[in-house]
Design an enzyme around this catalytic site. Structure first.
Site, mmCIF file in Angstrom:
data_model
loop_
_atom_site.group_PDB
_atom_site.id
_atom_site.type_symbol
_atom_site.label_atom_id
_atom_site.label_comp_id
_atom_site.label_asym_id
_atom_site.label_seq_id
_atom_site.Cartn_x
_atom_site.Cartn_y
_atom_site.Cartn_z
ATOM 1 N N LYS A 31 14.337 79.835 100.871
ATOM 2 C CA LYS A 31 13.142 79.552 100.060
ATOM 3 C C LYS A 31 12.594 78.171 100.410
ATOM 4 O O LYS A 31 13.261 77.159 100.244
ATOM 5 C CB LYS A 31 13.474 79.602 98.571
ATOM 6 C CG LYS A 31 12.248 79.443 97.694
ATOM 7 C CD LYS A 31 12.596 79.599 96.230
ATOM 8 C CE LYS A 31 13.011 78.326 95.579
ATOM 9 N NZ LYS A 31 11.962 77.281 95.471
ATOM 10 N N ASP A 60 7.526 79.552 98.608
ATOM 11 C CA ASP A 60 7.396 79.456 97.148
ATOM 12 C C ASP A 60 6.326 78.431 96.780
ATOM 13 O O ASP A 60 6.623 77.311 96.398
ATOM 14 C CB ASP A 60 8.765 79.054 96.585
ATOM 15 C CG ASP A 60 8.795 78.903 95.078
ATOM 16 O OD1 ASP A 60 7.914 79.472 94.405
ATOM 17 O OD2 ASP A 60 9.714 78.222 94.573
ATOM 18 N N LYS A 62 3.634 79.335 94.704
ATOM 19 C CA LYS A 62 3.111 79.724 93.380
ATOM 20 C C LYS A 62 1.598 79.519 93.266
ATOM 21 O O LYS A 62 1.107 78.674 92.508
ATOM 22 C CB LYS A 62 3.792 78.914 92.276
ATOM 23 C CG LYS A 62 5.309 79.012 92.254
ATOM 24 C CD LYS A 62 5.887 78.236 91.079
ATOM 25 C CE LYS A 62 7.388 78.286 91.002
ATOM 26 N NZ LYS A 62 8.065 77.454 92.021
ATOM 27 N N TYR A 64 -2.169 79.580 92.275
ATOM 28 C CA TYR A 64 -2.884 79.732 91.001
ATOM 29 C C TYR A 64 -4.278 79.161 91.210
ATOM 30 O O TYR A 64 -4.457 77.950 91.322
ATOM 31 C CB TYR A 64 -2.157 78.966 89.894
ATOM 32 C CG TYR A 64 -2.791 79.094 88.528
ATOM 33 C CD1 TYR A 64 -2.301 80.014 87.608
ATOM 34 C CD2 TYR A 64 -3.862 78.299 88.154
ATOM 35 C CE1 TYR A 64 -2.881 80.136 86.342
ATOM 36 C CE2 TYR A 64 -4.444 78.416 86.899
ATOM 37 C CZ TYR A 64 -3.954 79.338 86.003
ATOM 38 O OH TYR A 64 -4.524 79.453 84.769
ATOM 39 N N ASP A 65 -5.279 80.031 91.298
ATOM 40 C CA ASP A 65 -6.644 79.564 91.537
ATOM 41 C C ASP A 65 -7.594 80.728 91.240
ATOM 42 O O ASP A 65 -7.168 81.761 90.719
ATOM 43 C CB ASP A 65 -6.778 79.061 92.994
ATOM 44 C CG ASP A 65 -7.774 77.906 93.100
ATOM 45 O OD1 ASP A 65 -8.896 78.052 92.594
ATOM 46 O OD2 ASP A 65 -7.440 76.864 93.684
ATOM 47 N N THR A 69 -10.237 82.255 96.262
ATOM 48 C CA THR A 69 -9.418 81.209 96.869
ATOM 49 C C THR A 69 -7.982 81.693 97.049
ATOM 50 O O THR A 69 -7.337 81.407 98.066
ATOM 51 C CB THR A 69 -9.455 79.934 95.987
ATOM 52 O OG1 THR A 69 -10.818 79.559 95.825
ATOM 53 C CG2 THR A 69 -8.683 78.795 96.613
ATOM 54 N N THR A 119 11.503 79.176 84.752
ATOM 55 C CA THR A 119 12.827 79.184 84.098
ATOM 56 C C THR A 119 13.177 77.838 83.465
ATOM 57 O O THR A 119 14.151 77.736 82.732
ATOM 58 C CB THR A 119 13.924 79.580 85.103
ATOM 59 O OG1 THR A 119 13.718 78.827 86.299
ATOM 60 C CG2 THR A 119 13.893 81.037 85.410
ATOM 61 N N ARG A 179 23.382 79.875 88.463
ATOM 62 C CA ARG A 179 24.560 79.032 88.688
ATOM 63 C C ARG A 179 25.676 80.023 88.936
ATOM 64 O O ARG A 179 26.287 80.538 87.986
ATOM 65 C CB ARG A 179 24.828 78.124 87.466
ATOM 66 C CG ARG A 179 23.711 77.100 87.233
ATOM 67 C CD ARG A 179 23.589 76.138 88.422
ATOM 68 N NE ARG A 179 22.479 75.210 88.329
ATOM 69 C CZ ARG A 179 21.315 75.354 88.984
ATOM 70 N NH1 ARG A 179 21.091 76.432 89.730
ATOM 71 N NH2 ARG A 179 20.395 74.424 88.904
ATOM 72 N N GLY A 208 19.879 76.883 94.619
ATOM 73 C CA GLY A 208 19.554 75.621 95.295
ATOM 74 C C GLY A 208 20.685 74.634 95.190
ATOM 75 O O GLY A 208 21.620 74.618 95.989
ATOM 76 N N ARG A 209 20.619 73.817 94.131
ATOM 77 C CA ARG A 209 21.596 72.731 93.982
ATOM 78 C C ARG A 209 23.056 73.148 94.070
ATOM 79 O O ARG A 209 23.837 72.426 94.710
ATOM 80 C CB ARG A 209 21.305 71.954 92.686
ATOM 81 C CG ARG A 209 20.104 71.053 92.853
ATOM 82 C CD ARG A 209 19.555 70.577 91.537
ATOM 83 N NE ARG A 209 18.829 71.628 90.842
ATOM 84 C CZ ARG A 209 18.155 71.453 89.714
ATOM 85 N NH1 ARG A 209 18.133 70.269 89.131
ATOM 86 N NH2 ARG A 209 17.496 72.445 89.167
HETATM 87 O O1 C5P Z 1 18.533 73.910 92.361
HETATM 88 P P1 C5P Z 1 18.170 75.193 91.660
HETATM 89 O O2 C5P Z 1 19.165 76.310 91.978
HETATM 90 O O3 C5P Z 1 17.934 74.998 90.188
HETATM 91 O O4 C5P Z 1 16.801 75.593 92.342
HETATM 92 C C1 C5P Z 1 15.965 76.607 91.869
HETATM 93 C C2 C5P Z 1 14.778 76.704 92.758
HETATM 94 O O5 C5P Z 1 13.949 77.742 92.274
HETATM 95 C C3 C5P Z 1 13.918 75.444 92.822
HETATM 96 O O6 C5P Z 1 13.404 75.366 94.140
HETATM 97 C C4 C5P Z 1 12.800 75.723 91.830
HETATM 98 O O7 C5P Z 1 11.595 75.087 92.191
HETATM 99 C C5 C5P Z 1 12.650 77.232 91.964
HETATM 100 N N1 C5P Z 1 12.082 77.949 90.825
HETATM 101 C C6 C5P Z 1 12.589 77.863 89.554
HETATM 102 N N2 C5P Z 1 12.028 78.581 88.535
HETATM 103 C C7 C5P Z 1 10.984 79.384 88.775
HETATM 104 C C8 C5P Z 1 10.459 79.496 90.063
HETATM 105 C C9 C5P Z 1 11.040 78.758 91.078
HETATM 106 O O8 C5P Z 1 13.577 77.167 89.350
HETATM 107 N N3 C5P Z 1 10.496 80.135 87.805
#
Ligand code: C5P
Length: 234
Positions: A31, A60, A62, A64-65, A69, A119, A179, A208-209
């Protein structure tokens, strides 16, 4: 269920180094979000593909417009060769329809998802913006996206099954805020584990993290993939 790794590190060098560590895994989804795309752009997309051509890219941004566009932007995104991108469902049905209309003549168009509720919102914050409880509005946004011809939605893992029940089981759900084994939530308000995602029939989990902040990202990815390949036992 597929794993989608959020490439949110502070520099391109770190992002590519992360991918080098995990490149043995084919068909991983990567992503690319605001931070990386704004800084590194189109070249990053090419570099990711050159590390492992089987890597799939979810852009990603997102969108919005206004409808025109959004359709223009979607056409440009399709030419980047990415495999999936997203728009905000709150941009409305007419905007979403115009995106799908613009992409329909393409031979290999990317998958298009709609963001329902971010989220990071808790219920109170969400109500301040939309004056409706999260669950009610997220389901409505998902129906709007389904009726507009999109492929699926970005939603909370806790909403996946409900959304599939009110649209179609083939309507794709992609869930951030994962997580995998209960790691630190950070700024996410409604985090879910892999077990929850399995119960909710999620199609893509975004992590991500828990991966890029791990001391051993390659090991973490391997453990997650192993967990995804096993059935839930109850
Ligand atoms: O680090 P983490 O696992 O929280 O990363 C979640 C990823 O998903 C981030 O890149 C965040 O911008 C993205 N995201 C999100 N919630 C959404 C859409 C995208 O956390 N509704």
């Amino acid at each position: 269920m597929k794993l989608c790794i959020a490439l949110d590190l502070p520099t391109k060098k770190q992002n590519l180094a992360l991918l080098e560590q995990i490149k043995e895994h084919n068909n991983l989804w990567i992503k690319v979000g605001f931070r990386s795309y704004i800084r590194d752009g189109k070249e990053l997309i090419e570099q990711i593909k050159s590390i492992n051509p089987s890597f799939k890219i979810f852009l990603d941004l997102k969108l919005y417009d206004i409808p025109n566009t959004m359709a223009d932007a979607s056409e440009e995104i399709a030419t980047l060769g990415v495999d999936m991108f997203n728009v905000h469902a709150s941009s409305g049905k007419r905007a979403m329809q115009s995106v799908m209309e613009r992409l329909k003549s393409l031979k290999n168009r990317p998958l298009v998802l709609a963001v329902t509720a971010l989220t990071s919102f808790n219920n109170e914050e969400f109500q301040e913006v939309y004056s409706t409880p999260i669950e009610t509005k997220a389901t409505q946004f998902a129906k709007d996206a389904y009726e507009s011809g999109l492929d699926g939605v970005v939603c909370s893992a806790f909403e996946s099954l409900g959304i599939k029940n009110s649209t179609s089981k083939n309507f794709v759900t992609l869930t951030p805020g994962i997580r995998p084994f209960g790691e630190d939530a950070g700024d996410q308000q409604r985090v879910a584990t892999i077990d929850v995602a399995k119960q909710e029939l999620v199609d893509f989990i975004v992590v991500g993290r828990p991966i890029y902040k791990s001391s051993e990202p390659a090991k973490k990815v391997a453990t997650i993939l192993e967990e995804l390949s096993t059935r839930i036992m109850h």
